[in-house]
Design a protein around this motif. Structure first.
Motif, short mmCIF file in Angstrom:
data_model
loop_
_atom_site.label_atom_id
_atom_site.label_comp_id
_atom_site.label_asym_id
_atom_site.label_seq_id
_atom_site.Cartn_x
_atom_site.Cartn_y
_atom_site.Cartn_z
N ASP A 140 -13.58 -19.42 -15.58
CA ASP A 140 -12.32 -19.69 -16.27
C ASP A 140 -11.22 -19.88 -15.24
N GLN B 246 -8.94 -17.90 -26.90
CA GLN B 246 -8.94 -16.92 -25.79
C GLN B 246 -7.68 -16.06 -25.90
N SER C 99 -8.47 -9.10 -20.57
CA SER C 99 -7.78 -7.82 -20.39
C SER C 99 -8.44 -6.70 -21.18
N GLY D 197 -12.26 -10.48 -14.28
CA GLY D 197 -11.73 -11.13 -13.08
C GLY D 197 -11.91 -10.22 -11.87
N THR D 198 -12.94 -9.40 -11.90
CA THR D 198 -13.13 -8.44 -10.82
C THR D 198 -13.19 -9.12 -9.44
N HIS E 6 -18.57 -4.30 -9.00
CA HIS E 6 -18.15 -4.50 -10.39
C HIS E 6 -18.72 -5.80 -10.98
N ASP F 136 -20.57 -5.56 -14.35
CA ASP F 136 -20.09 -6.31 -15.52
C ASP F 136 -21.23 -7.15 -16.10
N1 LIG Z 1 -5.27 -17.15 -21.22
C1 LIG Z 1 -4.45 -16.34 -20.58
O1 LIG Z 1 -3.24 -16.34 -20.76
C2 LIG Z 1 -5.04 -15.34 -19.60
C3 LIG Z 1 -4.25 -14.26 -19.20
C4 LIG Z 1 -4.82 -13.32 -18.32
C5 LIG Z 1 -6.11 -13.50 -17.87
N2 LIG Z 1 -6.83 -14.59 -18.26
C6 LIG Z 1 -8.19 -14.83 -17.71
O2 LIG Z 1 -8.95 -13.66 -17.84
C7 LIG Z 1 -9.45 -13.26 -16.55
C8 LIG Z 1 -9.59 -11.77 -16.51
O3 LIG Z 1 -8.30 -11.19 -16.54
P1 LIG Z 1 -8.04 -9.72 -17.08
O4 LIG Z 1 -6.66 -9.70 -17.60
O5 LIG Z 1 -9.18 -9.35 -17.98
O6 LIG Z 1 -8.00 -8.80 -15.87
P2 LIG Z 1 -8.80 -8.82 -14.51
O7 LIG Z 1 -8.07 -9.66 -13.54
O8 LIG Z 1 -10.20 -9.16 -14.81
O9 LIG Z 1 -8.69 -7.36 -14.06
C9 LIG Z 1 -9.70 -6.50 -14.40
C10 LIG Z 1 -9.42 -5.19 -13.74
O10 LIG Z 1 -10.51 -4.40 -14.08
C11 LIG Z 1 -11.20 -3.99 -12.91
N3 LIG Z 1 -12.63 -4.06 -13.19
C12 LIG Z 1 -13.43 -5.12 -13.47
N4 LIG Z 1 -14.70 -4.74 -13.69
C13 LIG Z 1 -14.71 -3.39 -13.55
C14 LIG Z 1 -15.72 -2.42 -13.63
N5 LIG Z 1 -16.98 -2.73 -13.91
N6 LIG Z 1 -15.36 -1.12 -13.44
C15 LIG Z 1 -14.09 -0.78 -13.15
N7 LIG Z 1 -13.09 -1.68 -13.04
C16 LIG Z 1 -13.40 -2.96 -13.22
C17 LIG Z 1 -10.78 -4.92 -11.81
O11 LIG Z 1 -10.76 -4.24 -10.58
P3 LIG Z 1 -11.72 -4.70 -9.38
O12 LIG Z 1 -11.21 -6.03 -8.93
O13 LIG Z 1 -11.54 -3.60 -8.37
O14 LIG Z 1 -13.09 -4.74 -9.95
C18 LIG Z 1 -9.35 -5.31 -12.23
O15 LIG Z 1 -8.43 -4.36 -11.77
C19 LIG Z 1 -8.42 -13.86 -15.57
O16 LIG Z 1 -8.93 -14.01 -14.27
C20 LIG Z 1 -8.15 -15.17 -16.23
O17 LIG Z 1 -9.17 -16.09 -15.92
C21 LIG Z 1 -6.32 -15.50 -19.13
#
Ligand SMILES: NC(=O)c1ccc[n+]([C@@H]2O[C@H](COP(=O)([O-])OP(=O)(O)OC[C@H]3O[C@@H](n4cnc5c(N)ncnc54)[C@H](OP(=O)(O)O)[C@@H]3O)[C@@H](O)[C@H]2O)c1
Length: 276
Positions: free
Chosen positions: A37, A174, A202, A245-246, A251, A255
């Motif tokens: 993504d 999404q 998130s 987005g780890t 992780h 995941d």
């Molecule tokens: N459409 C929109 O407006 C929008 C907005 C926000 C995000 N998104 C999309 O969604 C993706 C994911 O974003 P997100 O908001 O979900 O947050 P994220 O950027 O994925 O943050 C996840 C957090 O969780 C931690 N994490 C991940 N797996 C873990 C595990 N197994 N155990 C413990 N901690 C863990 C990560 O730390 P570590 O890095 O240390 O693992 C990070 O601090 C983004 O990259 C983007 O592509 C879209």
């Protein structure tokens, strides 16, 4: 995963990675992610870096383009900084075409699998601007530059108004998924009834307190998993396509490992209604 789901089981999110975008994208593909993504929104994503990571993975023989599900987004100017992927003076329909053309260049491909409207123009409802953008996105799909379409950051009202205005509904929604709002229950129900795939983001960061709840902690202990893995397993169990987005190799493994976790009967309902 239902056989009809036109996407992988997990999406790797590339936001906020800046100079590490290429290497983390390549690493995620090496770890086993097949869905990526991104967005043509330089403020939060470095899409050209995603393309570099893909190219490195192709060169290394890890994956080919056809193994992948690539998703990007069109973002209105108000969600952008000065680094725009289109001419802001051009009509919205032209901006959509310019944005996607730039994404295809960034990603080194001639089609994406999903093209998403990053967010509607107004929180009040589906506007004329959104209708113009959606029409332009449909043309991009009909021309084969995207397989599928999606919308992001939408309320039930947006979706209902969209449905009233258009014959074509998105393949994906999404949204940020808060446990305290029943994990976006109403929007998920709308999607389920129309076989729209709900992508949840998130899941961890929006629910830090809930993940400390005994429902998660006790279950994690019982399953020899982490609370984060239980959250992703729950998301899958209720039909969501989760994003992570780890930036951590460990992780990434955990995941993806959550896909193997089956939650005991009854637990899904309990988690779903924990904050209701
Ligand atoms: N459409 C929109 O407006 C929008 C907005 C926000 C995000 N998104 C999309 O969604 C993706 C994911 O974003 P997100 O908001 O979900 O947050 P994220 O950027 O994925 O943050 C996840 C957090 O969780 C931690 N994490 C991940 N797996 C873990 C595990 N197994 N155990 C413990 N901690 C863990 C990560 O730390 P570590 O890095 O240390 O693992 C990070 O601090 C983004 O990259 C983007 O592509 C879209």
């Amino acid at each position: 995963m239902p056989a009809t789901l036109p996407s992988p089981a997990f999406l790797y999110g590339t936001a906020w990675k800046e100079d590490r975008t290429a290497s983390l994208t390549e690493q995620a593909l090496g770890a086993g992610f097949r869905g990526i993504d991104t967005a043509n929104q330089r403020q939060h994503y470095f899409e050209a870096g995603v393309g570099e990571g893909l190219a490195a993975a192709y060169r290394a023989g890890v994956v080919t383009r056809s193994d992948l599900f690539l998703q990007t987004k069109y973002t209105y100017q108000r969600g952008q900084d000065h680094r725009l992927p289109y001419d802001p003076a051009a009509p919205l329909a032209v901006q959509v075409t310019q944005s996607l053309a730039s994404s295809l260049e960034h990603l080194g491909t001639d089609y994406v699998d999903s093209f998403v409207l990053h967010g509607p123009a107004s929180s009040e409802g589906w506007s004329e601007a959104d209708a113009d953008v959606w029409e332009a996105m449909r043309k991009e799909r009909d021309s084969g530059r995207t397989r599928l379409l999606g919308v992001s950051n939408v309320s039930l009202q947006h979706l209902e108004e969209m449905e009233a205005a258009h014959a074509d509904m998105p393949a994906f929604v999404q949204n940020r998924c808060f446990a305290r709002f029943g994990w976006d229950r109403e929007v998920r129900a709308f999607c389920r009834e129309r076989t729209i795939v709900y992508q949840g983001f998130s899941l961890l960061t929006a629910n830090r307190e809930e993940l400390k709840h005994p429902l998660f902690v006790d279950l994690a202990e019982k399953l020899d998993a982490t609370s984060a893995q239980v959250a992703f397993a729950f998301a899958r169990a209720v039909g969501m396509l989760p994003l992570t987005g780890t930036s951590s190799a460990e992780h990434m493994k955990q995941d993806l490992g959550s896909l193997q976790i089956t939650l005991p009967a009854g637990v899904t309902c309990a988690i779903e209604s924990m904050a209701a």
